[in-house]
Scaffold this motif. Structure first.
Motif, PDB file in Angstrom:
ATOM      1  N   HIS A  53       0.818  -1.222   0.000  1.00 51.95           N
ATOM      2  CA  HIS A  53       0.000   0.000   0.000  1.00 51.95           C
ATOM      3  C   HIS A  53       0.855   1.277   0.000  1.00 51.95           C
ATOM      4  O   HIS A  53       0.454   2.292   0.576  1.00 51.95           O
ATOM      5  N   TRP A  54       2.022   1.243  -0.649  1.00 51.69           N
ATOM      6  CA  TRP A  54       2.933   2.379  -0.532  1.00 51.69           C
ATOM      7  C   TRP A  54       2.332   3.678  -1.074  1.00 51.69           C
ATOM      8  O   TRP A  54       2.499   4.741  -0.462  1.00 51.69           O
ATOM      9  N   ASP A  55       1.654   3.619  -2.202  1.00 50.37           N
ATOM     10  CA  ASP A  55       1.054   4.845  -2.748  1.00 50.37           C
ATOM     11  C   ASP A  55       0.029   5.432  -1.787  1.00 50.37           C
ATOM     12  O   ASP A  55      -0.122   6.659  -1.688  1.00 50.37           O
ATOM     13  N   ARG A  56      -0.663   4.569  -1.038  1.00 49.25           N
ATOM     14  CA  ARG A  56      -1.625   5.031  -0.045  1.00 49.25           C
ATOM     15  C   ARG A  56      -0.909   5.756   1.103  1.00 49.25           C
ATOM     16  O   ARG A  56      -1.358   6.808   1.575  1.00 49.25           O
ATOM     17  N   GLU A  99       0.083   9.192  -0.142  1.00 48.60           N
ATOM     18  CA  GLU A  99      -1.052  10.119  -0.235  1.00 48.60           C
ATOM     19  C   GLU A  99      -1.482  10.612   1.150  1.00 48.60           C
ATOM     20  O   GLU A  99      -1.797  11.797   1.330  1.00 48.60           O
ATOM     21  N   LEU A 100      -1.486   9.704   2.138  1.00 54.20           N
ATOM     22  CA  LEU A 100      -1.833  10.112   3.497  1.00 54.20           C
ATOM     23  C   LEU A 100      -0.849  11.162   4.010  1.00 54.20           C
ATOM     24  O   LEU A 100      -1.242  12.137   4.662  1.00 54.20           O
ATOM     25  N   GLY A 112      -5.247  -1.923   7.421  1.00 55.30           N
ATOM     26  CA  GLY A 112      -4.412  -1.263   6.429  1.00 55.30           C
ATOM     27  C   GLY A 112      -3.669  -0.060   6.983  1.00 55.30           C
ATOM     28  O   GLY A 112      -3.421   0.036   8.188  1.00 55.30           O
ATOM     29  N   PRO A 113      -3.300   0.897   6.114  1.00 57.65           N
ATOM     30  CA  PRO A 113      -2.542   2.071   6.559  1.00 57.65           C
ATOM     31  C   PRO A 113      -3.355   2.950   7.505  1.00 57.65           C
ATOM     32  O   PRO A 113      -4.503   3.277   7.230  1.00 57.65           O
ATOM     33  N   PRO A 168      -2.422  13.975  -4.754  1.00 63.10           N
ATOM     34  CA  PRO A 168      -1.879  12.991  -5.695  1.00 63.10           C
ATOM     35  C   PRO A 168      -0.832  13.578  -6.627  1.00 63.10           C
ATOM     36  O   PRO A 168       0.156  12.906  -6.960  1.00 63.10           O
TER      37      PRO A 168
END
Length: 327
Positions: A234-237, A240-241, A265-266, A311
């Motif tokens: 979930h790196w892109d998540r 974004e966080l 999850g994250p 993003p």
């Protein structure tokens, strides 16, 4: 003296940021003092995050007075595991992670220590008096969900919960590291207590080599497993966080601490208005070149009357700060 000057010039050439530069050029410049309570108080941070749609560990309750300690059983509502932390604590001090509960009013911490209900009440009382808070001011105790780390961390962590620190400037992630608990840190992911800092490539979320007790390492000292080459899910998540946290708090230079729960999850843990500089050791890179690149980019956008979404800010950082694994 000549040797010191030569060393300092070499560090400057690599973009290594010192604490004076961090304070003067970034913390004081971009972080309004009036906004500090948003990040210094975990309860306020959590409320702002939820309002922004950012997931955080579930809050079970808050104890604000000595009398409120009597409500503890009501707050945990029969749960066998939970975390107690000071709302305004720093550096992991005062955090108590309970993994199990037994008959007779006894509890087991995540490190295996058995504690009594009297000890737990004592910990809550110390928290309220401000023993662990910034500046020693009276505090509140937060009781919340105990994060259960994703299995990806099992080979490279000793107990506790690994977390991810991402430095964000004006909404742009500039550097990241994974902090891994060790036996030395007693299961806590705090570098000053003996945890490992492992660099993370912003573009891919793959771990690089790490730093432990100011020495470069490639394996976890307790598990002997390689800490580099691990793909963080979930790196892109996560990115974004981190980028969205700027919009959440309004502070321009922050450290965003996140965790990866096995089922949820994250999650965002907290924000830091004065993030430390050991992240540079973990990445074997300096922060200054990256922060200056972001400042130049933001100035160019401002001249054109353009602003970027989270993003878009993530894409900029991932493109510019891609970091290949060390050979």
């Amino acid at each position: 003296m000549f040797a010191l000057i030569k060393t300092w010039k070499a560090l400057q050439a690599r973009g290594i940021m010192g604490i004076n530069r961090r304070n003067a050029d970034y913390v004081l410049k971009y972080n309004k003092r009036s906004l500090y309570p948003i990040v210094d108080d975990k309860i306020i941070t959590k409320a702002r995050a939820l309002a922004a749609g950012i997931q955080v560990p579930e809050q079970y309750g808050i104890i604000a007075t000595e009398k409120g300690i009597g409500r503890f059983d009501e707050i945990i509502d029969g749960r066998t595991d939970f975390v107690i932390k000071p709302a305004q604590g720093a550096g992991g001090d005062g955090i108590l992670v309970v993994a199990d509960r037994f008959e007779g009013g006894r509890f087991r911490t995540v490190s295996g220590r058995i504690i009594s209900r009297a000890y737990l009440d004592y910990q809550l009382s110390n928290t309220l008096t401000g023993l662990y808070s910034l500046g020693g001011h009276r505090d509140r105790a937060l009781i919340e969900y105990r994060v259960r780390p994703d299995p990806v961390f099992l080979p490279i962590s000793h107990e506790g919960v690994p977390d991810i620190r991402i430095i964000v400037l004006l909404g742009y992630p500039v550097m990241a590291m994974l902090r891994l608990p060790t036996r030395q840190s007693q299961g806590k992911a705090n570098l000053h207590q003996g945890a490992i800092g492992v660099g993370v490539d912003l573009a891919s979320g793959v771990t690089l080599r790490g730093s432990w007790m100011n020495s470069k390492i490639s394996r976890h000292p307790d598990t002997a497993q390689p800490v580099d080459g691990v793909q963080l899910p979930h790196w892109d998540r996560f990115m974004e966080l981190a980028a969205r946290s700027f919009d959440l708090c309004g502070l321009g230079y922050i450290g965003v601490d996140l965790v990866l729960d096995e089922t949820r999850g994250p999650l965002m843990l907290e924000l830091n208005a004065r993030p430390g500089l050991n992240i540079q050791l973990a990445n074997d890179r300096g922060l200054t070149h990256r922060t200056q690149a972001v400042e130049d980019h933001v100035a160019t956008l401002a001249g054109s009357g353009v602003s970027e979404t989270p993003p878009e800010r993530v894409r900029f950082s991932q493109h510019l700060f891609r970091q290949a694994p060390a050979a």
